[in-house]
Design a protein around this motif. Sequence first.
Motif, PDB file in Angstrom:
ATOM      1  N   TRP A 240     -12.576  21.898 108.001  1.00  0.00           N
ATOM      2  CA  TRP A 240     -13.179  23.210 107.728  1.00  0.00           C
ATOM      3  C   TRP A 240     -12.119  24.228 108.323  1.00  0.00           C
ATOM      4  O   TRP A 240     -11.869  25.359 107.993  1.00  0.00           O
ATOM      5  CB  TRP A 240     -14.550  23.448 108.121  1.00  0.00           C
ATOM      6  CG  TRP A 240     -14.665  23.401 109.656  1.00  0.00           C
ATOM      7  CD1 TRP A 240     -14.930  22.267 110.501  1.00  0.00           C
ATOM      8  CD2 TRP A 240     -14.701  24.491 110.806  1.00  0.00           C
ATOM      9  NE1 TRP A 240     -14.931  22.561 111.861  1.00  0.00           N
ATOM     10  CE2 TRP A 240     -14.789  23.869 111.899  1.00  0.00           C
ATOM     11  CE3 TRP A 240     -14.340  25.856 110.652  1.00  0.00           C
ATOM     12  CZ2 TRP A 240     -14.867  24.642 113.326  1.00  0.00           C
ATOM     13  CZ3 TRP A 240     -14.250  26.574 111.920  1.00  0.00           C
ATOM     14  CH2 TRP A 240     -14.705  26.066 113.017  1.00  0.00           C
TER      15      TRP A 240
ATOM     16  N   PRO B 268      -7.962  24.784 104.372  1.00  0.00           N
ATOM     17  CA  PRO B 268      -9.251  24.667 105.088  1.00  0.00           C
ATOM     18  C   PRO B 268     -10.078  24.279 103.840  1.00  0.00           C
ATOM     19  O   PRO B 268     -10.325  24.765 102.709  1.00  0.00           O
ATOM     20  CB  PRO B 268      -9.818  26.153 105.349  1.00  0.00           C
ATOM     21  CG  PRO B 268      -8.399  26.864 105.381  1.00  0.00           C
ATOM     22  CD  PRO B 268      -7.466  26.127 104.529  1.00  0.00           C
ATOM     23  N   ASP B 269     -11.191  23.416 104.435  1.00  0.00           N
ATOM     24  CA  ASP B 269     -12.249  23.022 103.400  1.00  0.00           C
ATOM     25  C   ASP B 269     -13.638  23.325 103.933  1.00  0.00           C
ATOM     26  O   ASP B 269     -14.272  22.626 104.833  1.00  0.00           O
ATOM     27  CB  ASP B 269     -12.426  21.276 103.034  1.00  0.00           C
ATOM     28  CG  ASP B 269     -13.004  20.854 102.294  1.00  0.00           C
ATOM     29  OD1 ASP B 269     -14.040  21.578 101.798  1.00  0.00           O
ATOM     30  OD2 ASP B 269     -13.274  19.794 101.741  1.00  0.00           O
ATOM     31  N   PRO B 270     -14.154  24.587 103.698  1.00  0.00           N
ATOM     32  CA  PRO B 270     -15.250  24.944 104.273  1.00  0.00           C
ATOM     33  C   PRO B 270     -16.559  24.332 104.090  1.00  0.00           C
ATOM     34  O   PRO B 270     -17.531  24.546 104.521  1.00  0.00           O
ATOM     35  CB  PRO B 270     -15.393  26.674 103.710  1.00  0.00           C
ATOM     36  CG  PRO B 270     -14.655  26.513 102.642  1.00  0.00           C
ATOM     37  CD  PRO B 270     -13.459  25.278 102.767  1.00  0.00           C
ATOM     38  N   ASP B 271     -16.525  23.383 102.993  1.00  0.00           N
ATOM     39  CA  ASP B 271     -17.692  22.574 103.014  1.00  0.00           C
ATOM     40  C   ASP B 271     -18.086  21.456 103.761  1.00  0.00           C
ATOM     41  O   ASP B 271     -19.107  20.757 103.808  1.00  0.00           O
ATOM     42  CB  ASP B 271     -17.782  22.219 101.315  1.00  0.00           C
ATOM     43  CG  ASP B 271     -17.733  23.039 100.407  1.00  0.00           C
ATOM     44  OD1 ASP B 271     -18.304  24.417 100.657  1.00  0.00           O
ATOM     45  OD2 ASP B 271     -17.216  22.915  99.296  1.00  0.00           O
ATOM     46  N   LYS B 272     -17.015  21.132 104.493  1.00  0.00           N
ATOM     47  CA  LYS B 272     -16.960  19.942 105.466  1.00  0.00           C
ATOM     48  C   LYS B 272     -16.963  20.632 106.596  1.00  0.00           C
ATOM     49  O   LYS B 272     -15.793  21.226 107.253  1.00  0.00           O
ATOM     50  CB  LYS B 272     -15.766  19.175 105.320  1.00  0.00           C
ATOM     51  CG  LYS B 272     -15.751  18.157 103.995  1.00  0.00           C
ATOM     52  CD  LYS B 272     -14.784  17.295 103.989  1.00  0.00           C
ATOM     53  CE  LYS B 272     -14.861  16.574 102.789  1.00  0.00           C
ATOM     54  NZ  LYS B 272     -13.634  15.432 102.803  1.00  0.00           N
ATOM     55  N   ASN B 273     -18.219  20.567 107.577  1.00  0.00           N
ATOM     56  CA  ASN B 273     -18.359  21.045 108.627  1.00  0.00           C
ATOM     57  C   ASN B 273     -17.262  20.481 109.904  1.00  0.00           C
ATOM     58  O   ASN B 273     -16.704  21.171 110.690  1.00  0.00           O
ATOM     59  CB  ASN B 273     -19.679  21.077 109.345  1.00  0.00           C
ATOM     60  CG  ASN B 273     -20.472  22.174 108.529  1.00  0.00           C
ATOM     61  OD1 ASN B 273     -20.034  22.903 108.038  1.00  0.00           O
ATOM     62  ND2 ASN B 273     -21.806  21.775 108.330  1.00  0.00           N
TER      63      ASN B 273
END
Length: 139
Positions: free
Chosen positions: A105, A131-136
């Motif tokens: 994220w 960034p991958d905001p769906d992965k905390n």
Amino acid sequence: MTLLDDVYETHIEVADLDRAMEFYGNTLGLELDRHEEERGIAFYFTGTPRSMLGVWEEDDPEPGHFAFRVSENRVDEMLPFLEARDIEPRAAFGVEPDEPIVHPWMPSATVYFADRDGNSLELLADLSDDPDPDKNRCP
């Protein structure tokens, strides 16, 4: 957009300043800027641009947490850096410290460890991935 660029300084509490100075100065290799023995304080420069770490001796210290920034191209050096200094990396978020933990994220790669007073420390490298905001967090 924020006016703030980075952290200029942070402070931690320790029970034994001499022991902490051995760890931060000799073990981690930080540059001592100022030591005020009568006040029980040591200040270290931590990088470029210069950031400062204040180490304060207290009778009943409260553990804190902060991260040292590491360049992305040196991620593979984080665990060997700690091992060469007899510093045990610690598990975090249910992940054993076999390799740096990736936080998609942010994105960042991190290795967690502690100083002699139980302050939680971290080596952190910003990654150039999107960034991958769906992965905390990892895993």
